[in-house]
Design an enzyme around this catalytic site. Structure first.
Site, PDB file in Angstrom:
ATOM      1  N   ARG A  18      50.270  47.424  69.783  1.00 56.40           N
ATOM      2  CA  ARG A  18      51.249  47.247  70.524  1.00 56.40           C
ATOM      3  C   ARG A  18      51.641  45.685  71.111  1.00 56.40           C
ATOM      4  NH1 ARG A  18      51.747  51.467  70.855  1.00 56.40           N
ATOM      5  NH2 ARG A  18      49.870  52.625  72.037  1.00 56.40           N
ATOM      6  N   CYS A  19      52.248  45.583  71.906  1.00 54.40           N
ATOM      7  CA  CYS A  19      53.959  43.949  71.017  1.00 54.40           C
ATOM      8  C   CYS A  19      52.696  43.007  71.814  1.00 54.40           C
ATOM      9  CB  CYS A  19      54.063  44.519  72.429  1.00 54.40           C
ATOM     10  SG  CYS A  19      55.394  42.819  72.727  1.00 54.40           S
ATOM     11  N   PRO A  20      52.456  41.690  70.794  1.00 55.11           N
ATOM     12  CA  PRO A  20      53.745  41.475  70.181  1.00 55.11           C
ATOM     13  C   PRO A  20      53.681  41.801  68.522  1.00 55.11           C
ATOM     14  CG  PRO A  20      52.551  39.697  70.876  1.00 55.11           C
ATOM     15  CD  PRO A  20      52.053  40.773  71.566  1.00 55.11           C
ATOM     16  N   ASP A  45      55.072  51.773  69.426  1.00 53.59           N
ATOM     17  CA  ASP A  45      55.107  50.880  70.660  1.00 53.59           C
ATOM     18  C   ASP A  45      56.107  51.326  71.645  1.00 53.59           C
ATOM     19  OD1 ASP A  45      54.608  49.139  72.869  1.00 53.59           O
ATOM     20  OD2 ASP A  45      54.126  46.895  71.421  1.00 53.59           O
TER      21      ASP A  45
END
Length: 93
Positions: A18-20, A45
């Site tokens: 998931r981000c980042p 994501d």
């Protein structure tokens, strides 16, 4: 997971991150690649649809293709390093 399919093509499986993290892993992979080489990154994501194209624009690399599916695939071509402007501090080093 990074897998070199040949010298000019690298496959990066970023599913589950998931981000980042997807962008950070793409950045790390691109830094180790020769100009003109291609990276294919698979991300699931939803934010990668915005983050990856934005990141690629800021680096000067080329986003060749985005393929939607269960995991979105981003095909990115590594650009040549930017040349310093004549007379700039980097050029005189």
């Amino acid at each position: 997971m990074v897998k070199a399919l040949n010298e000019d093509l690298v496959r990066l499986d970023l599913r589950g991150l998931r981000c980042p993290l997807p962008v950070l892993r793409i950045r790390k992979a691109l830094r180790g690649m020769e100009p003109g080489s291609t990276l294919i990154a698979f991300c699931d994501d939803p934010l990668a649809a915005v983050d990856v194209p934005h990141f690629v624009r800021t680096t000067g690399d080329e986003l060749i293709e985005i393929v939607d599916g269960p995991a979105r695939a981003f095909r990115i071509r590594r650009a040549a390093p930017a040349r310093p402007e004549p007379g700039s501090r980097a050029a005189s080093s």
